[in-house]
Design an enzyme around this catalytic site. Structure first.
Site, PDB file in Angstrom:
ATOM      1  N   ASN A   8      31.345  20.402  68.870  1.00 53.67           N
ATOM      2  CA  ASN A   8      30.180  20.277  67.821  1.00 53.67           C
ATOM      3  C   ASN A   8      29.359  21.348  67.881  1.00 53.67           C
ATOM      4  O   ASN A   8      28.326  20.882  68.728  1.00 53.67           O
ATOM      5  CB  ASN A   8      29.851  18.880  67.646  1.00 53.67           C
ATOM      6  CG  ASN A   8      28.892  18.816  66.499  1.00 53.67           C
ATOM      7  OD1 ASN A   8      28.644  19.496  65.666  1.00 53.67           O
ATOM      8  ND2 ASN A   8      28.069  17.632  66.480  1.00 53.67           N
ATOM      9  N   LYS A  10      27.301  22.132  65.817  1.00 49.38           N
ATOM     10  CA  LYS A  10      25.536  21.661  65.082  1.00 49.38           C
ATOM     11  C   LYS A  10      25.205  22.887  64.290  1.00 49.38           C
ATOM     12  O   LYS A  10      25.993  23.587  63.958  1.00 49.38           O
ATOM     13  CB  LYS A  10      24.814  21.034  65.979  1.00 49.38           C
ATOM     14  CG  LYS A  10      25.215  20.055  66.938  1.00 49.38           C
ATOM     15  CD  LYS A  10      24.279  19.240  67.720  1.00 49.38           C
ATOM     16  CE  LYS A  10      24.694  18.123  68.449  1.00 49.38           C
ATOM     17  NZ  LYS A  10      24.051  17.069  68.865  1.00 49.38           N
ATOM     18  N   HIS A  91      28.702  11.863  61.634  1.00 50.09           N
ATOM     19  CA  HIS A  91      27.995  12.013  63.122  1.00 50.09           C
ATOM     20  C   HIS A  91      26.561  11.368  62.727  1.00 50.09           C
ATOM     21  O   HIS A  91      25.765  11.399  61.620  1.00 50.09           O
ATOM     22  CB  HIS A  91      27.665  13.669  62.940  1.00 50.09           C
ATOM     23  CG  HIS A  91      27.109  13.799  64.403  1.00 50.09           C
ATOM     24  ND1 HIS A  91      25.659  13.449  64.639  1.00 50.09           N
ATOM     25  CD2 HIS A  91      27.919  14.250  65.480  1.00 50.09           C
ATOM     26  CE1 HIS A  91      25.507  14.109  66.004  1.00 50.09           C
ATOM     27  NE2 HIS A  91      26.639  14.311  66.384  1.00 50.09           N
ATOM     28  N   GLU A  93      23.631  12.150  63.464  1.00 52.92           N
ATOM     29  CA  GLU A  93      22.393  13.149  63.003  1.00 52.92           C
ATOM     30  C   GLU A  93      22.419  12.966  61.455  1.00 52.92           C
ATOM     31  O   GLU A  93      21.278  13.349  60.902  1.00 52.92           O
ATOM     32  CB  GLU A  93      22.661  14.420  63.790  1.00 52.92           C
ATOM     33  CG  GLU A  93      22.104  14.529  64.998  1.00 52.92           C
ATOM     34  CD  GLU A  93      22.696  15.512  65.789  1.00 52.92           C
ATOM     35  OE1 GLU A  93      23.224  16.549  65.589  1.00 52.92           O
ATOM     36  OE2 GLU A  93      22.826  15.463  67.196  1.00 52.92           O
ATOM     37  N   GLU A 161      29.802   7.532  69.908  1.00 53.46           N
ATOM     38  CA  GLU A 161      28.706   8.281  70.417  1.00 53.46           C
ATOM     39  C   GLU A 161      27.536   7.592  70.285  1.00 53.46           C
ATOM     40  O   GLU A 161      26.889   7.315  69.142  1.00 53.46           O
ATOM     41  CB  GLU A 161      28.532   9.649  69.438  1.00 53.46           C
ATOM     42  CG  GLU A 161      29.717  10.515  69.346  1.00 53.46           C
ATOM     43  CD  GLU A 161      29.544  11.903  69.015  1.00 53.46           C
ATOM     44  OE1 GLU A 161      29.528  13.011  69.865  1.00 53.46           O
ATOM     45  OE2 GLU A 161      28.861  12.114  67.953  1.00 53.46           O
ATOM     46  N   SER A 206      26.370  13.786  75.751  1.00 52.19           N
ATOM     47  CA  SER A 206      26.168  14.225  77.061  1.00 52.19           C
ATOM     48  C   SER A 206      27.170  14.540  77.718  1.00 52.19           C
ATOM     49  O   SER A 206      27.099  14.515  79.133  1.00 52.19           O
ATOM     50  CB  SER A 206      24.978  13.526  77.595  1.00 52.19           C
ATOM     51  OG  SER A 206      23.791  13.642  76.832  1.00 52.19           O
TER      52      SER A 206
HETATM   53  C1  PEP Z   1      27.311  15.416  69.669  1.00 53.30           C
HETATM   54  O1  PEP Z   1      26.369  15.738  68.992  1.00 53.30           O
HETATM   55  O2  PEP Z   1      28.213  15.061  68.961  1.00 53.30           O
HETATM   56  C2  PEP Z   1      27.175  15.520  70.913  1.00 53.30           C
HETATM   57  C3  PEP Z   1      28.014  14.698  71.861  1.00 53.30           C
HETATM   58  O3  PEP Z   1      26.118  16.113  71.530  1.00 53.30           O
HETATM   59  P1  PEP Z   1      25.829  16.454  73.066  1.00 53.30           P
HETATM   60  O4  PEP Z   1      27.192  16.430  73.755  1.00 53.30           O
HETATM   61  O5  PEP Z   1      24.851  17.459  73.199  1.00 53.30           O
HETATM   62  O6  PEP Z   1      25.267  15.119  73.717  1.00 53.30           O
END
Ligand code: PEP
Length: 246
Positions: A8, A10, A91, A93, A161, A206
């Site tokens: 992703n 973003k 997502h 966000e 997530e 992460s």
């Molecule tokens: C995400 O935004 O879907 C995500 C998993 O980000 P990160 O791996 O940077 O935590």
């Protein structure tokens, strides 16, 4: 079940980064036992799909309508027309910043399906919800509300997530990942039967080359949704290698 490792990007990436996208696709090409995808900003979907016609390029959101008066939005049909094979919906966000509800996410997933796209539907609790002992009820509630009735593993994946793990370098304990993925699997099977048993449940938050091997061997972790570590072949490839070995 074949694992899916989806990046992703973003709101990152300009046309100057198309070379990095090609480098990622070429680095992972040797791992034929793992499905991989890169979900890019809408502006890069067309150019990347044109350069990589066989690769799974995706979007990060779509509108629930096919077309109409929705200034600034992108429909699933537009993503498909640009060459996308999939899209992320729901997502955290977007749920937080754009106020997307479970019903919105469900409509978006259905729109993706109608346009011939696969969908990755995201769910996850906040830190306050986990601290209050509500993580499972929140996630299972989001799951029920966000999945269309025709969900099955041929076109839809779920990404668990935890909001507090995204971009923070923190991940849940392996016991907590195990418990949540088991709970999601049970809910999917209870609602969709065999179709629910075949839905991939990705872990996101992460994940990186250091923790992927442990996370990807947990039961019912069928892949990963990767943010920061999907931006370069150097960081993405070790996760794909861990998935191939899991
Ligand atoms: C995400 O935004 O879907 C995500 C998993 O980000 P990160 O791996 O940077 O935590």
């Amino acid at each position: 079940m074949r694992k899916l490792i989806a990046g992703n990007w973003k709101m990152n990436g300009l046309s100057a980064d198309l070379g990095a996208i090609e480098a990622i696709a070429s680095a992972v090409a040797g791992h034929s036992g793992v499905d991989t995808a890169l979900c890019l900003p809408a502006t890069l979907v067309g150019p990347a799909a044109t350069r990589l016609p066989g690769y799974a390029i995706g979007g990060q959101d779509c509108h629930m309508a096919v077309s109409g008066a929705h200034t600034g939005c992108v429909s699933a049909a537009m993503l498909a027309d640009a060459g996308a094979k999939l899209t992320i919906v729901g997502h955290s966000e977007r749920r937080a910043a754009q106020g997307e509800s479970d019903a919105d996410v469900r409509g978006k997933a259905s729109a993706a399906r109608a346009a011939g796209l696969n969908a990755i539907v995201c769910v996850g609790e906040t830190e306050a919800e986990r601290d209050a002992g509500q993580a499972e009820s929140v996630v299972l509630g989001q799951l029920q509300g966000s999945l269309p009735d025709d969900a099955n593993g041929s076109w839809l994946s779920v990404a668990y997530e935890p909001v507090w793990a995204i971009g923070t370098g923190r991940i849940p304990s392996i016991d907590d990942v195990t418990a949540m993925h088991d709970a999601i699997r049970n809910a999917l099977v209870a609602r969709f039967g065999e179709g629910g048993a075949a839905i991939r449940i990705l872990y996101g938050g992460s994940m990186n080359g250091d923790n992927a091997a442990v996370l990807l061997t947990v039961a019912n972790v069928d892949g990963g949704l990767i943010g920061g570590a999907s931006l370069s072949a150097e960081k993405f490839l070790p996760i794909v290698e861990a998935a191939a070995a899991a």
